[in-house]
Design a protein around this motif. Structure first.
Motif, short mmCIF file in Angstrom:
data_model
loop_
_atom_site.label_atom_id
_atom_site.label_comp_id
_atom_site.label_asym_id
_atom_site.label_seq_id
_atom_site.Cartn_x
_atom_site.Cartn_y
_atom_site.Cartn_z
N SER A 26 0.86 -1.18 0.00
CA SER A 26 0.00 0.00 0.00
C SER A 26 0.90 1.23 0.00
CB SER A 26 -0.90 0.01 1.24
OG SER A 26 -0.13 0.27 2.41
N TYR A 27 0.31 2.39 -0.27
CA TYR A 27 1.09 3.63 -0.28
C TYR A 27 1.72 3.89 1.09
CZ TYR A 27 2.15 8.64 -0.59
OH TYR A 27 2.78 9.87 -0.56
N ASN A 28 0.94 3.75 2.15
CA ASN A 28 1.47 4.00 3.50
C ASN A 28 2.56 3.01 3.88
OD1 ASN A 28 -0.16 6.23 3.96
ND2 ASN A 28 -1.82 5.03 4.87
N GLU A 29 2.40 1.76 3.47
CA GLU A 29 3.43 0.75 3.74
C GLU A 29 4.73 1.12 3.02
OE1 GLU A 29 0.90 -3.40 4.39
OE2 GLU A 29 1.37 -2.72 2.35
N CYS A 30 4.59 1.58 1.79
CA CYS A 30 5.76 1.95 0.99
C CYS A 30 6.48 3.14 1.61
CB CYS A 30 5.32 2.27 -0.44
SG CYS A 30 6.67 2.29 -1.63
N ILE A 31 5.73 4.11 2.11
CA ILE A 31 6.33 5.27 2.78
C ILE A 31 7.15 4.82 3.98
CG2 ILE A 31 5.80 7.29 4.20
CD1 ILE A 31 5.49 7.89 1.28
N THR A 32 6.58 3.94 4.79
CA THR A 32 7.28 3.45 5.98
C THR A 32 8.56 2.72 5.62
OG1 THR A 32 5.19 3.23 7.19
CG2 THR A 32 7.05 1.97 8.02
N ILE A 33 8.50 1.89 4.59
CA ILE A 33 9.67 1.13 4.14
C ILE A 33 10.79 2.07 3.70
CG2 ILE A 33 10.51 -0.40 2.30
CD1 ILE A 33 7.75 -1.80 2.45
N LEU A 34 10.44 3.10 2.95
CA LEU A 34 11.45 4.04 2.45
C LEU A 34 12.02 4.91 3.57
CD1 LEU A 34 9.82 5.07 -0.95
CD2 LEU A 34 11.68 3.45 -0.57
N GLN A 35 11.19 5.26 4.53
CA GLN A 35 11.69 6.01 5.69
C GLN A 35 12.71 5.19 6.46
OE1 GLN A 35 7.88 6.92 7.50
NE2 GLN A 35 7.99 9.07 6.88
N GLN A 36 12.44 3.90 6.58
CA GLN A 36 13.38 3.02 7.27
C GLN A 36 14.66 2.83 6.46
OE1 GLN A 36 10.93 -0.46 7.80
NE2 GLN A 36 9.98 0.30 9.68
N LYS A 37 14.52 2.80 5.14
CA LYS A 37 15.67 2.58 4.26
C LYS A 37 16.61 3.78 4.24
CE LYS A 37 16.84 1.44 -0.56
NZ LYS A 37 16.29 1.12 -1.91
N TYR A 38 16.07 5.00 4.17
CA TYR A 38 16.90 6.19 3.97
C TYR A 38 17.00 7.10 5.19
CZ TYR A 38 16.49 4.91 -0.97
OH TYR A 38 16.54 4.25 -2.17
N GLY A 39 16.19 6.82 6.20
CA GLY A 39 16.22 7.69 7.38
C GLY A 39 15.37 8.92 7.18
N GLU A 40 15.29 9.76 8.23
CA GLU A 40 14.44 10.95 8.15
C GLU A 40 15.06 11.99 7.22
OE1 GLU A 40 15.85 13.70 11.92
OE2 GLU A 40 14.13 12.36 12.18
N VAL A 41 14.22 12.82 6.66
CA VAL A 41 14.67 13.89 5.77
C VAL A 41 15.38 14.96 6.60
CG1 VAL A 41 13.92 15.67 4.14
CG2 VAL A 41 12.86 13.40 4.10
N ARG A 42 16.44 15.53 6.06
CA ARG A 42 17.33 16.42 6.80
C ARG A 42 16.69 17.74 7.21
NH1 ARG A 42 22.43 15.88 2.60
NH2 ARG A 42 23.14 13.80 3.24
N ASP A 43 15.82 18.26 6.38
CA ASP A 43 15.30 19.62 6.62
C ASP A 43 13.94 19.75 5.96
OD1 ASP A 43 15.18 22.22 7.46
OD2 ASP A 43 16.72 22.98 6.10
N ASP A 44 13.21 20.80 6.30
CA ASP A 44 11.95 21.08 5.64
C ASP A 44 12.20 21.42 4.17
OD1 ASP A 44 10.89 20.81 8.16
OD2 ASP A 44 10.60 22.96 8.49
N TYR A 45 11.16 21.22 3.34
CA TYR A 45 11.31 21.44 1.90
C TYR A 45 11.52 22.92 1.60
CZ TYR A 45 10.70 20.45 -3.05
OH TYR A 45 10.91 20.30 -4.40
N PHE A 46 10.72 23.77 2.24
CA PHE A 46 10.88 25.23 2.12
C PHE A 46 11.18 25.82 3.50
CE2 PHE A 46 7.92 24.57 -1.56
CZ PHE A 46 8.75 25.04 -2.57
N LYS A 47 11.83 26.97 3.52
CA LYS A 47 12.07 27.67 4.78
C LYS A 47 10.76 28.33 5.22
CE LYS A 47 16.91 28.59 3.65
NZ LYS A 47 17.94 29.62 3.38
N GLN A 48 10.44 28.16 6.49
CA GLN A 48 9.12 28.58 6.97
C GLN A 48 8.87 30.08 6.82
OE1 GLN A 48 8.07 27.10 10.82
NE2 GLN A 48 6.01 27.97 10.77
N LYS A 49 9.81 30.91 7.24
CA LYS A 49 9.61 32.35 7.15
C LYS A 49 9.45 32.80 5.70
CE LYS A 49 11.86 33.74 11.47
NZ LYS A 49 12.96 34.55 12.09
N SER A 50 10.27 32.23 4.83
CA SER A 50 10.18 32.55 3.40
C SER A 50 8.83 32.13 2.83
CB SER A 50 11.32 31.85 2.65
OG SER A 50 11.24 32.10 1.27
#
Length: 295
Positions: A26-50
């Protein structure tokens, strides 16, 4: 087995097996698998104030966060792309006023080019085509086709690294695309019907009703045609009805009956008889069979 010349590592079936197994999740299962494979993302996609200043109309371009792992051949996917379109597109952000929450690192996941394609395939499947398909058709599928099937080499180094990381042969890439297409064929058919309905200024339900009526009409016309031809055939060849020969009986069956009834003593076997009759048209064979029947 053709491969892109950038791929120097050995091509293994495990590469394709991994992607195929992800397509079965499933989509959610795939997300979990990839999070485990690559770890958490380093930073937010955009800067919040910007981001906030952009939504207020104070600036024209949003500053990006330090999330990228493109040099490793990885892309970044917005997890909520199964609920919103074009989350990373500034025009869409401005038009729809997307909340900043969608851009936070916990709502992102790393993936390679094929895994990214798979995520969008699963979104398309699970949302019945409402989301996900645009990213595949406009961005991901063309890359897979160009890089792994056509063997084209892109100029940006990070794209070359994407090719090296996925390391698919032409055959493997074609298999991946085929499975995705097979999974989505019902959705593609619905999309074609929707387009045709729009051309006729109809709703999908109205168009489906029209198709149903047209099919019923074709069936009724075919039945009437079949009855008419059967009646005409029985009238012209009345002796064949008892043999269960109709206007659409195969030539091969007619030859078999002729051989068994009349010519089995004239030829060494059925094959020889059929060979001798090869230039006789079916209509003449039918007449011959009818004339050979007792009154």
């Amino acid at each position: 087995m053709r491969v892109n010349k950038l791929i120097t590592t050995e091509i293994k079936e495990e590469n394709l097996e991994w992607y195929m197994k992800l397509l079965d999740k499933s989509y959610n299962e795939c997300i979990t698998i990839l999070q485990q494979k690559y770890g958490e993302v380093r930073d937010d996609y955009f800067k919040q104030k910007s981001y906030e200043r952009f939504l207020k109309g104070e600036i024209k371009k949003i500053g990006k966060g330090n999330y990228s792992r493109a040099k490793e051949g990885l892309e970044c996917h917005h997890i909520f792309e199964n609920k919103y379109i074009c989350i990373s597109n500034q025009e869409a952000i401005e038009e729809f006023g997307y909340p900043y929450e969608l851009q936070k690192k916990e709502n992102l996941v790393y993936c390679d080019i094929c895994e990214h394609f798979i995520l969008h395939t699963l979104i398309t499947k699970e949302t019945n085509g409402e989301f996900g398909d645009g990213g595949n058709e406009e961005y991901l599928k063309p890359k897979i086709n160009d890089w792994f099937i056509e063997g084209k080499v892109p100029k940006p180094e990070w794209m070359k690294e994407c090719i090296r990381r996925a390391a698919l042969s032409t055959r493997q890439a074609a298999s991946l695309l085929k499975k995705s297409n097979d999974m989505l064929k019902d959705i593609e058919e619905k999309r074609r019907r929707e387009f045709s309905a729009k051309l006729k200024n109809m709703s999908l339900e109205e168009y489906d009703d029209l198709l149903k009526k047209e099919e019923e009409e074709r069936i009724n016309l075919a039945r009437k045609r079949d009855l008419r031809m059967k009646t005409e055939f029985d009238k012209e060849y009345p002796k064949l009805k008892k043999l269960n020969i109709t206007y659409n009986t195969s030539r091969d069956k007619i030859l078999n009956i002729l051989y068994n009834q009349k010519y089995n003593e004239n030829y060494p076997d059925l094959k020889a008889f059929k060979s001798a009759m090869i230039n006789i048209v079916r209509q003449d064979l039918i007449k011959l069979l009818n004339d050979s029947q007792p009154i």
